[in-house]
Design an enzyme around this catalytic site. Structure first.
Site, PDB file in Angstrom:
ATOM      1  N   GLU A  40      12.280  17.055 -17.527  1.00  0.00           N
ATOM      2  CA  GLU A  40      11.732  16.865 -16.183  1.00  0.00           C
ATOM      3  C   GLU A  40      12.334  15.627 -15.518  1.00  0.00           C
ATOM      4  O   GLU A  40      12.424  14.555 -16.125  1.00  0.00           O
ATOM      5  CB  GLU A  40      10.214  16.686 -16.279  1.00  0.00           C
ATOM      6  CG  GLU A  40       9.522  16.436 -14.950  1.00  0.00           C
ATOM      7  CD  GLU A  40       8.065  16.028 -15.119  1.00  0.00           C
ATOM      8  OE1 GLU A  40       7.291  16.304 -14.190  1.00  0.00           O
ATOM      9  OE2 GLU A  40       7.703  15.445 -16.167  1.00  0.00           O
ATOM     10  N   LYS A 116       6.375  22.553  -9.436  1.00  0.00           N
ATOM     11  CA  LYS A 116       5.291  22.160 -10.344  1.00  0.00           C
ATOM     12  C   LYS A 116       3.937  22.277  -9.653  1.00  0.00           C
ATOM     13  O   LYS A 116       3.728  21.734  -8.564  1.00  0.00           O
ATOM     14  CB  LYS A 116       5.529  20.729 -10.809  1.00  0.00           C
ATOM     15  CG  LYS A 116       4.558  20.204 -11.855  1.00  0.00           C
ATOM     16  CD  LYS A 116       4.974  18.789 -12.245  1.00  0.00           C
ATOM     17  CE  LYS A 116       4.068  18.181 -13.293  1.00  0.00           C
ATOM     18  NZ  LYS A 116       4.489  16.788 -13.615  1.00  0.00           N
ATOM     19  N   CYS A 151       5.706  19.763 -17.609  1.00  0.00           N
ATOM     20  CA  CYS A 151       5.003  18.552 -18.053  1.00  0.00           C
ATOM     21  C   CYS A 151       3.486  18.703 -17.988  1.00  0.00           C
ATOM     22  O   CYS A 151       2.887  19.393 -18.801  1.00  0.00           O
ATOM     23  CB  CYS A 151       5.509  17.347 -17.272  1.00  0.00           C
ATOM     24  SG  CYS A 151       5.151  15.756 -18.081  1.00  0.00           S
TER      25      CYS A 151
END
Length: 275
Positions: A40, A116, A151
């Site tokens: 990431e 995300k 994440c």
């Protein structure tokens, strides 16, 4: 499928363009793999909040320009980790920032992007600087259906159920996870693999950026939760051969996903106990 996870060190004294060029050469070195995965926000650092606006780019910007030829030269599908994306003019949310993953084909074309959904920071940092993605995203690549997450998404199991319902058999999670919560990283990566009976490719950053030591410990986990490979704390490459047919075999042999009970009513919240 042969998968290579590149656990990139993000150090503050390395210029972003130099890191892009270095990572592109690491990707080229993975010829023979089918899928390569990066972490990431490796161009800028997941905790370098003050640099997000300055380093924001379009999905076909400098990171894509550096990595697309590398994916083509290596002949691999490349999950290029994520970038700070600035939404294009004329699009919905033009000018907004997103934490966006790029999936590049062996021909060097952009196959899919994923913004995300769960932003980290508890009303600070990423949670205030970036907009949230709204789409569960999968992509066919290297003989598998990849389920894309990033994440902090790892803490939200309902997202991964959605990915499995959309056909995912390999879950891909790039991360910039802090070392102080490394035990959560390894636990959650295994849990998401077990409960969804899927492979998990969890690729983290190494090094220290913005004063935050990174966890490292990238992992490849099989559908039974067995760790097939795990990195250390420094920059390294993990390469593992995956039998994607094992996902269907696992789900058939131990059909827990078929026993899900959906749509159950939510009971009313009980009153607070008396003081």
């Amino acid at each position: 499928m042969r998968a290579s996870l590149l656990q990139i060190a993000v150090e503050p004294d390395e210029p972003v363009d130099s890191r892009r060029a270095r990572v592109a050469e690491l990707v080229r070195a993975q010829r023979g793999a089918d899928l390569v995965v990066l972490p990431e926000l490796w161009p800028v650092g997941a905790f370098a909040y003050e640099s997000f606006a300055d380093e924001a780019e379009s999905v076909d910007g400098p990171t894509f320009a550096a990595l697309a030829p590398a994916a083509r030269d290596a002949g691999v599908f490349l999950h290029a980790g994520s970038i700070v994306e600035r939404a294009a003019a004329g699009s919905s949310g033009a000018g907004d920032l997103y934490n966006t993953s790029l999936l590049i084909s062996p021909e060097g074309t952009l196959v899919r992007t994923y913004r995300k959904i769960h932003r980290f920071g508890f009303d600070r940092g990423e949670a205030t600087l970036m907009s949230a993605g709204r789409e569960i995203t999968t992509a066919g690549a290297a003989g598998a259906v990849l389920g894309l997450a990033t994440c902090y998404d790892l803490r939200f199991p309902e997202l991964f159920r959605g990915l499995v319902d959309a056909g995912a058999d390999v879950l891909v999670v790039p991360a910039g996870w802090p070392a102080r919560r490394r035990s959560h990283w390894t636990l959650l990566a295994r849990a998401r693999a077990v409960e969804n009976q899927s492979y998990m490719l969890a690729c983290a950053t190494a090094g220290t950026h913005a004063g935050v030591e990174q966890s490292g410990h990238s992992m490849v986990v099989d559908p039974w939760g067995e760790v097939l490979a795990e990195g250390g704390t420094g920059e390294e490459v993990l390469t593992v051969d995956l039998d994607v047919t094992a996902v269907a075999a696992t789900r058939e042999r131990f059909p827990a996903l078929k026993d899900r009970r959906l749509g159950l009513p939510t009971p009313p919240r009980p009153p607070a106990p008396a003081a």
